[in-house]
Design a protein around this motif. Structure first.
Motif, short mmCIF file in Angstrom:
data_model
loop_
_atom_site.label_atom_id
_atom_site.label_comp_id
_atom_site.label_asym_id
_atom_site.label_seq_id
_atom_site.Cartn_x
_atom_site.Cartn_y
_atom_site.Cartn_z
N LEU A 1 0.80 -1.49 0.17
CA LEU A 1 -0.03 -0.08 0.45
C LEU A 1 0.97 0.99 -0.11
N ILE A 2 1.04 2.13 -1.14
CA ILE A 2 1.78 3.65 -0.90
C ILE A 2 1.03 4.29 -1.18
N GLY A 3 1.63 5.63 -1.24
CA GLY A 3 0.84 6.80 -1.55
C GLY A 3 1.36 8.09 -0.43
N ASN B 1 -4.45 7.88 -2.19
CA ASN B 1 -4.01 9.66 -2.84
C ASN B 1 -5.08 10.43 -1.86
N PHE B 2 -5.00 10.95 -1.01
CA PHE B 2 -6.02 12.08 -0.34
C PHE B 2 -7.52 10.88 0.04
N GLU C 1 -0.20 7.04 -14.85
CA GLU C 1 -0.08 8.79 -15.13
C GLU C 1 -0.72 9.46 -13.70
N ALA C 2 -1.42 8.53 -12.83
CA ALA C 2 -2.14 8.92 -12.27
C ALA C 2 -1.42 8.70 -11.06
N VAL C 3 -0.70 8.13 -10.86
CA VAL C 3 -0.07 7.72 -9.56
C VAL C 3 1.91 8.58 -9.96
N ILE C 4 2.00 8.48 -10.81
CA ILE C 4 3.29 9.73 -10.86
C ILE C 4 2.62 11.06 -11.07
#
Ligand code: ADP
Ligand code: MG
Length: 260
Positions: free
Chosen positions: A36-38, A227-228, A244-247
């Protein structure tokens, strides 16, 4: 069709007006290492606390082996095999490494703990069995050579590993690791990664929160990105690295180190 080990279904946790975890769904298959990252504040630790029942969800469900565990006590959830290691697990510093893991075994069984204090024959038998199991855990976590050392004299990286050994005494089926590589140099990280693979090799499913991107990319079967509070991506490491969304999520934060 096989049932996932864990399913997080539309899970939401609000703190006042803030949705720290916002309608997140994913599942964890038996035997995988899922990370789990972010960015900081994305909701990773909150999600861990929801899964281990240290926090209760505002809405949504946590399902473990088909059973709804959303409002169970943390103790009950741990008994079922979901074990979370803390960044600072309680380690008895004046005891040896192996005694720490033996005590953790005794703590698993109230009967044994009572017997331990009264010195019953059953407890003495448990003691031998627990010591053998503790030695085995320390061996495969790479702590075999330091098992008779007093915990207070162990280097930082070993203490971290000892915290995981204490978690393993609970015989988890799903181990939740919150930033196990934080603050480690690259040798220590390599060692810790071998340890995590060793844990998985023993049939334990691993859910990992980690900031060290090269480590995450190399060790994970799959990755979920928050993210958020929202899940923005899920997939194998190569797909996540190209997403893209991750970058965007990482590049948007100047305080984050992105080591893709
Ligand atoms: P991460 O582990 O991804 O860095 P957290 O889960 O710790 O993120 O936090 C997610 C968000 O929820 C953050 O904005 C944080 O400030 C907030 N938060 C976490 N715990 C609490 C709490 N007990 N009370 C209020 N806000 C909290
Ligand atoms: Mg956190």
């Amino acid at each position: 069709m096989t049932m996932p080990l864990l399913e997080v279904r539309n899970l939401t946790k609000r703190f006042g007006g803030l949705a720290a975890v916002n309608d997140v769904s994913f599942s964890v298959e038996e035997g995988e290492i899922l990370s789990l990252i972010g960015p900081n504040g994305a909701g990773k630790s909150t999600l861990f606390k929801l899964i281990s029942s240290f926090l209760h969800a505002s809405s949504g469900k946590v399902v473990y082996r088909g059973e709804d565990i959303t409002s169970m006590s943390p103790h009950h959830v741990a008994r079922k095999g979901i074990v979370r290691t803390f960044q600072e697990t309680t380690i008895f510093r004046n005891m040896t490494a192996i005694d720490n893991v033996v005590v953790a075994h005794h703590l698993q069984s109230t009967a044994s703990l009572t017997g331990f204090f009264f010195g019953t024959p059953a407890a003495r038998r448990d003691e031998a069995r627990f010591r053998e199991s503790a030695a085995e855990i320390l061996d495969y976590l790479g702590l075999g050579d330091v098992k008779e050392m007093q915990a207070s004299t162990l280097p930082h990286g070993y203490l971290r590993a000892l915290g995981i050994a204490i978690g393993m005494a609970a015989r988890p089926k799903l181990l939740l690791l919150d930033e196990p590589f934080a603050g480690m140099n690259s040798d220590e990280t390599q060692h810790a990664m071998r340890m995590v693979r060793g844990i998985r090799g023993r049939g334990v499913t691993v859910l990992l929160v980690e900031h060290d991107m090269p480590a995450v990319m190399s060790i994970s079967d799959r990755i979920v990105v928050l993210n958020f509070g929202k899940k923005i991506a899920e997939g194998v490491p190569a797909a996540i690295q190209a997403d893209e969304a991750v970058i965007e999520a990482y590049l948007g934060r100047e305080d984050e180190e992105v080591g893709f």
